[in-house]
Structure formats: structure tokens, C-alpha cells
Design an enzyme around this catalytic site. Structure first.
Site, PDB file in Angstrom:
ATOM      1  N   HIS A   1      -2.200   0.512   4.744  1.00 42.76           N
ATOM      2  CA  HIS A   1      -3.447  -0.240   4.903  1.00 42.76           C
ATOM      3  C   HIS A   1      -3.581  -0.897   6.269  1.00 42.76           C
ATOM      4  O   HIS A   1      -4.390  -1.803   6.447  1.00 42.76           O
ATOM      5  CB  HIS A   1      -3.572  -1.280   3.773  1.00 42.76           C
ATOM      6  CG  HIS A   1      -3.732  -0.644   2.424  1.00 42.76           C
ATOM      7  ND1 HIS A   1      -3.466  -1.285   1.239  1.00 42.76           N
ATOM      8  CD2 HIS A   1      -4.124   0.610   2.080  1.00 42.76           C
ATOM      9  CE1 HIS A   1      -3.692  -0.461   0.217  1.00 42.76           C
ATOM     10  NE2 HIS A   1      -4.078   0.693   0.699  1.00 42.76           N
TER      11      HIS A   1
ATOM     12  N   PRO B   1       0.123 -15.243  -0.103  1.00 39.88           N
ATOM     13  CA  PRO B   1      -0.287 -14.994  -1.489  1.00 39.88           C
ATOM     14  C   PRO B   1      -0.628 -13.527  -1.725  1.00 39.88           C
ATOM     15  O   PRO B   1      -1.117 -12.840  -0.822  1.00 39.88           O
ATOM     16  CB  PRO B   1      -1.542 -15.868  -1.670  1.00 39.88           C
ATOM     17  CG  PRO B   1      -2.007 -16.187  -0.293  1.00 39.88           C
ATOM     18  CD  PRO B   1      -0.832 -16.074   0.631  1.00 39.88           C
ATOM     19  N   ASP B   2      -0.337 -13.035  -2.943  1.00 40.13           N
ATOM     20  CA  ASP B   2      -0.781 -11.677  -3.285  1.00 40.13           C
ATOM     21  C   ASP B   2      -2.199 -11.763  -3.846  1.00 40.13           C
ATOM     22  O   ASP B   2      -2.854 -12.812  -3.757  1.00 40.13           O
ATOM     23  CB  ASP B   2       0.205 -10.995  -4.247  1.00 40.13           C
ATOM     24  CG  ASP B   2       0.316 -11.716  -5.584  1.00 40.13           C
ATOM     25  OD1 ASP B   2      -0.448 -12.666  -5.829  1.00 40.13           O
ATOM     26  OD2 ASP B   2       1.174 -11.318  -6.399  1.00 40.13           O
ATOM     27  N   PHE B   3      -2.680 -10.679  -4.433  1.00 37.87           N
ATOM     28  CA  PHE B   3      -4.040 -10.693  -4.980  1.00 37.87           C
ATOM     29  C   PHE B   3      -4.051 -11.050  -6.460  1.00 37.87           C
ATOM     30  O   PHE B   3      -4.853 -11.824  -6.922  1.00 37.87           O
ATOM     31  CB  PHE B   3      -4.700  -9.315  -4.800  1.00 37.87           C
ATOM     32  CG  PHE B   3      -5.294  -9.112  -3.436  1.00 37.87           C
ATOM     33  CD1 PHE B   3      -5.335 -10.128  -2.504  1.00 37.87           C
ATOM     34  CD2 PHE B   3      -5.839  -7.879  -3.086  1.00 37.87           C
ATOM     35  CE1 PHE B   3      -5.889  -9.940  -1.251  1.00 37.87           C
ATOM     36  CE2 PHE B   3      -6.399  -7.674  -1.828  1.00 37.87           C
ATOM     37  CZ  PHE B   3      -6.421  -8.704  -0.914  1.00 37.87           C
ATOM     38  N   ARG B   4      -3.115 -10.432  -7.239  1.00 39.84           N
ATOM     39  CA  ARG B   4      -3.286 -10.474  -8.691  1.00 39.84           C
ATOM     40  C   ARG B   4      -2.347 -11.406  -9.457  1.00 39.84           C
ATOM     41  O   ARG B   4      -2.440 -11.495 -10.665  1.00 39.84           O
ATOM     42  CB  ARG B   4      -3.215  -9.042  -9.258  1.00 39.84           C
ATOM     43  CG  ARG B   4      -4.442  -8.256  -8.830  1.00 39.84           C
ATOM     44  CD  ARG B   4      -4.450  -6.812  -9.256  1.00 39.84           C
ATOM     45  NE  ARG B   4      -5.593  -6.138  -8.666  1.00 39.84           N
ATOM     46  CZ  ARG B   4      -5.632  -5.674  -7.427  1.00 39.84           C
ATOM     47  NH1 ARG B   4      -4.597  -5.807  -6.627  1.00 39.84           N
ATOM     48  NH2 ARG B   4      -6.728  -5.087  -6.970  1.00 39.84           N
TER      49      ARG B   4
HETATM   50  P1  NAD Z   1      -1.249  -7.196  -6.132  1.00 44.29           P
HETATM   51  O1  NAD Z   1      -1.596  -8.588  -5.752  1.00 44.29           O
HETATM   52  O2  NAD Z   1      -2.242  -6.396  -6.860  1.00 44.29           O
HETATM   53  O3  NAD Z   1       0.063  -7.226  -7.042  1.00 44.29           O
HETATM   54  C1  NAD Z   1       1.221  -7.904  -6.654  1.00 44.29           C
HETATM   55  C2  NAD Z   1       2.280  -7.656  -7.710  1.00 44.29           C
HETATM   56  O4  NAD Z   1       3.505  -8.194  -7.229  1.00 44.29           O
HETATM   57  C3  NAD Z   1       1.990  -8.328  -9.040  1.00 44.29           C
HETATM   58  O5  NAD Z   1       2.265  -7.403 -10.079  1.00 44.29           O
HETATM   59  C4  NAD Z   1       2.947  -9.529  -9.067  1.00 44.29           C
HETATM   60  O6  NAD Z   1       3.399  -9.820 -10.377  1.00 44.29           O
HETATM   61  C5  NAD Z   1       4.084  -9.014  -8.225  1.00 44.29           C
HETATM   62  N1  NAD Z   1       4.830 -10.048  -7.501  1.00 44.29           N
HETATM   63  C6  NAD Z   1       4.363 -11.153  -6.893  1.00 44.29           C
HETATM   64  N2  NAD Z   1       5.337 -11.804  -6.274  1.00 44.29           N
HETATM   65  C7  NAD Z   1       6.478 -11.097  -6.510  1.00 44.29           C
HETATM   66  C8  NAD Z   1       7.833 -11.262  -6.154  1.00 44.29           C
HETATM   67  N3  NAD Z   1       8.253 -12.281  -5.409  1.00 44.29           N
HETATM   68  N4  NAD Z   1       8.729 -10.327  -6.548  1.00 44.29           N
HETATM   69  C9  NAD Z   1       8.346  -9.274  -7.326  1.00 44.29           C
HETATM   70  N5  NAD Z   1       7.069  -9.079  -7.715  1.00 44.29           N
HETATM   71  C10 NAD Z   1       6.140  -9.964  -7.295  1.00 44.29           C
HETATM   72  O7  NAD Z   1      -0.743  -6.470  -4.818  1.00 44.29           O
HETATM   73  P2  NAD Z   1      -0.793  -4.903  -4.409  1.00 44.29           P
HETATM   74  O8  NAD Z   1      -0.435  -4.056  -5.552  1.00 44.29           O
HETATM   75  O9  NAD Z   1      -0.037  -4.795  -3.148  1.00 44.29           O
HETATM   76  O10 NAD Z   1      -2.334  -4.637  -4.121  1.00 44.29           O
HETATM   77  C11 NAD Z   1      -3.058  -5.565  -3.338  1.00 44.29           C
HETATM   78  C12 NAD Z   1      -3.705  -5.022  -2.079  1.00 44.29           C
HETATM   79  O11 NAD Z   1      -3.945  -6.167  -1.272  1.00 44.29           O
HETATM   80  C13 NAD Z   1      -2.850  -4.120  -1.263  1.00 44.29           C
HETATM   81  O12 NAD Z   1      -3.662  -3.068  -0.943  1.00 44.29           O
HETATM   82  C14 NAD Z   1      -2.500  -4.900   0.010  1.00 44.29           C
HETATM   83  O13 NAD Z   1      -2.916  -4.170   1.136  1.00 44.29           O
HETATM   84  C15 NAD Z   1      -3.383  -6.112   0.011  1.00 44.29           C
HETATM   85  N6  NAD Z   1      -2.667  -7.382   0.271  1.00 44.29           N
HETATM   86  C16 NAD Z   1      -1.723  -7.445   1.234  1.00 44.29           C
HETATM   87  C17 NAD Z   1      -1.048  -8.632   1.469  1.00 44.29           C
HETATM   88  C18 NAD Z   1       0.005  -8.666   2.553  1.00 44.29           C
HETATM   89  O14 NAD Z   1      -0.103  -7.916   3.520  1.00 44.29           O
HETATM   90  N7  NAD Z   1       1.044  -9.488   2.408  1.00 44.29           N
HETATM   91  C19 NAD Z   1      -1.334  -9.777   0.724  1.00 44.29           C
HETATM   92  C20 NAD Z   1      -2.353  -9.676  -0.275  1.00 44.29           C
HETATM   93  C21 NAD Z   1      -2.995  -8.472  -0.487  1.00 44.29           C
END
Ligand code: NAD
Length: 238
Positions: free
Chosen positions: A121, A33-36
Site C-alpha cells: 500500500h 493505531p490500526d483500523f479495526r
Molecule cells: P486492521 O486494522 O483491519 O486489523 C488489524 C488486526 O491486527 C486486527 O485483527 C487486530 O486484532 C490485530 N492486532 C492489533 N494489534 C495487534 C498486536 N499488537 N498483535 C497482534 N495482532 C494485533 O488492519 P489491516 O488488516 O492491516 O487492514 C487495514 C488497512 O489499513 C491496511 O490496508 C493498511 O494499509 C492500513 N493501515 C496501515 C497502518 C500502518 O501503516 N501502520 C495503520 C492503520 C491502517
């Protein structure tokens, strides 16, 4: 959409210096999962906001609670690279892509075969004892009950950049250099709100900025091409 994919393909084909800058959205199609996003970690409820839990001061003062969240939500050792990671590695092997700059900590770009990866990170795959410096694997962290401890008694800390912590200087400088020298910059799967990482965009001097994101971003007016879609699906068509 087909026309935009065609444009993306042509821009990449015409350049020998593409750089990719990405975030958590790159790995959602791998099941992390992402954050936002609406299904992201910020939409779920915890005793503390995620920004608080993954901060340096919280790690130091509430280490057990930090590790509960971290092990449940941030380490996903079963995840495999998806079509986006694999395509970027392929483009690098063909001499098209010069570097991947990532905010992710999941190691999936390296697992896919990318060689020049700037992990802004850090990585959940590296962990070290805060007292003696000994290294530990992510598997070790996952199988520990409670707070992972070193044989020397010290607390083990993941080599990830927590809120309140500075970025590694060499990695930051390498990322800036790659972005500054890029002819084409593809930015994908990031909300571009986490600083200083998001500020790296300002170093790009070219006129071929490509944004690939599921949702709209405020930076779209600067881009030569904007694709709204899932990055794995988009990149697999290149
Ligand atoms: P974020 O969660 O803030 O944003 C993710 C963005 O990606 C959103 O705008 C969303 O609409 C978009 N998105 C989601 N799935 C997508 C897809 N399949 N294709 C295209 N777009 C997609 O993430 P961020 O900007 O990377 O900031 C979050 C922070 O959290 C970062 O610093 C990161 O280090 C950390 N993080 C890392 C992981 C990981 O390592 N996989 C996971 C969660 C958070």
C-alpha cells in the site's frame, strides 16, 4: 502459550524460506493505531467514515479534509520499530526469512533493517507532485499548513494506495512470488479483510501457515499454528 512459542521457534528454525505477511496490528505496539481494533480508527467518529476519507475520489474532491485526517491519524513520524519489526529483520539477516509483505504504510520494517519488503500500500515517506512529479519528504507534508503544494503549484499526493486505486503491479507480483514459493508463511496483525491484499493468502501452497493475531480470524482452520497474542511480545520470544 509457551508450547506454541516453542512450536513457532522450531518451525522457523527448520526452514530457510519463511515469508511474513502483515498488517496494521504489527505497528500498534509502536503506537500507531490500526483500523479495526476497538481502539482503532474505525471506532472513532469523524464527519465521514475512514474508508471514504482515504479513497481516491475523496482525495481529489476534498483534498483539504483528506489531509486533515491523514496528518492527524495516518502519519506518525516519531514511531519506532517494535520487537516484531526487529525480529523479522534479524531473521532475514540470518538467512531464515526471505521477504516481508506488508499492508502498512509506516516504513517501520525498513527502519528496522528489513531489506526485502513489499509495501503493498505504499509509504507515507514518499510523496510526489501530481503535476511535475517532484518528490517530497513526509516531514515536508507534516509541516505544510493545509494542502501540501509543490513549488510548481501542483498538489502533492502521498505515494500510498488509496481505496479505489490499484496496487502497483511489480510489488504485487513480487509479493505473490514470495508467498507462492514460501515454505513457512507467518501472517500477523491483520484482519485479512482488505482486498486485494488479503487475497494473497490463496497463493500459499505450503502446509505451515502460522497466524499470530490478537483476535480470532475466520482463516484459522487453514493454519498449522494459531497464536492469539501481541505480535511484538510473541516475536521477541523467538
Ligand atoms: P486492521 O486494522 O483491519 O486489523 C488489524 C488486526 O491486527 C486486527 O485483527 C487486530 O486484532 C490485530 N492486532 C492489533 N494489534 C495487534 C498486536 N499488537 N498483535 C497482534 N495482532 C494485533 O488492519 P489491516 O488488516 O492491516 O487492514 C487495514 C488497512 O489499513 C491496511 O490496508 C493498511 O494499509 C492500513 N493501515 C496501515 C497502518 C500502518 O501503516 N501502520 C495503520 C492503520 C491502517
Amino acid at each position: 502459550m509457551d508450547k506454541k512459542i516453542e512450536q513457532l521457534r522450531a518451525i522457523i528454525n527448520d526452514s530457510e524460506n519463511t515469508v511474513f505477511f502483515g498488517g496494521a496490528g504489527v505497528s500498534t505496539e509502536s503506537g500507531i493505531p490500526d483500523f479495526r481494533s476497538t481502539s482503532g480508527l474505525y471506532s472513532q467518529s469523524y464527519d465521514y467514515p475512514p474508508e471514504t476519507i482515504i479513497s481516491h475520489s475523496f482525495f481529489m474532491s476534498n483534498t483539504a479534509e483528506f489531509y486533515r485526517f491523514y496528518k492527524e491519524k495516518m502519519i506518525c513520524l516519531e514511531a519506532k520499530p517494535n520487537a516484531a519489526h526487529l525480529k523479522l529483520a534479524e531473521l532475514e539477516s540470518k538467512g531464515k526469512l526471505k521477504a516481508v509483505v506488508t499492508q502498512n504504510i509506516d516504513n517501520l520494517h525498513k527502519m528496522a533493517g528489513s531489506k526485502c519488503v513489499f509495501e503493498l500500500h505504499g509509504s507515507v515517506f514518499r510523496n510526489y507532485c501530481m503535476r511535475c512529479g517532484r518528490s517530497y519528504t513526509a516531514e515536508y507534508i507534516v509541516q505544510c499548513d493545509g494542502i501540501p503544494k509543490c513549488d510548481c503549484g501542483g498538489t502533492i499526493k502521498p505515494d500510498v494506495v488509496l481505496y479505489e486505486e490499484p496496487l502497483d503491479r511489480d510489488i504485487l507480483e513480487g509479493s505473490i512470488r514470495a508467498i507462492r514459493e514460501a515454505e513457512v508463511l507467518i501472517v500477523g496483525g491483520t484482519s485479512l479483510v482488505v482486498y486485494p491484499a488479503a487475497g494473497l493468502l490463496q497463493y500459499y501452497r505450503g502446509d505451515k501457515l502460522i497466524l499470530i493475531n490478537k483476535t480470532e480470524l475466520p482463516q484459522e482452520s487453514r493454519a498449522a499454528l494459531v497464536i492469539h497474542g501481541k505480535i511484538g511480545e510473541v516475536m521477541s520470544q523467538i
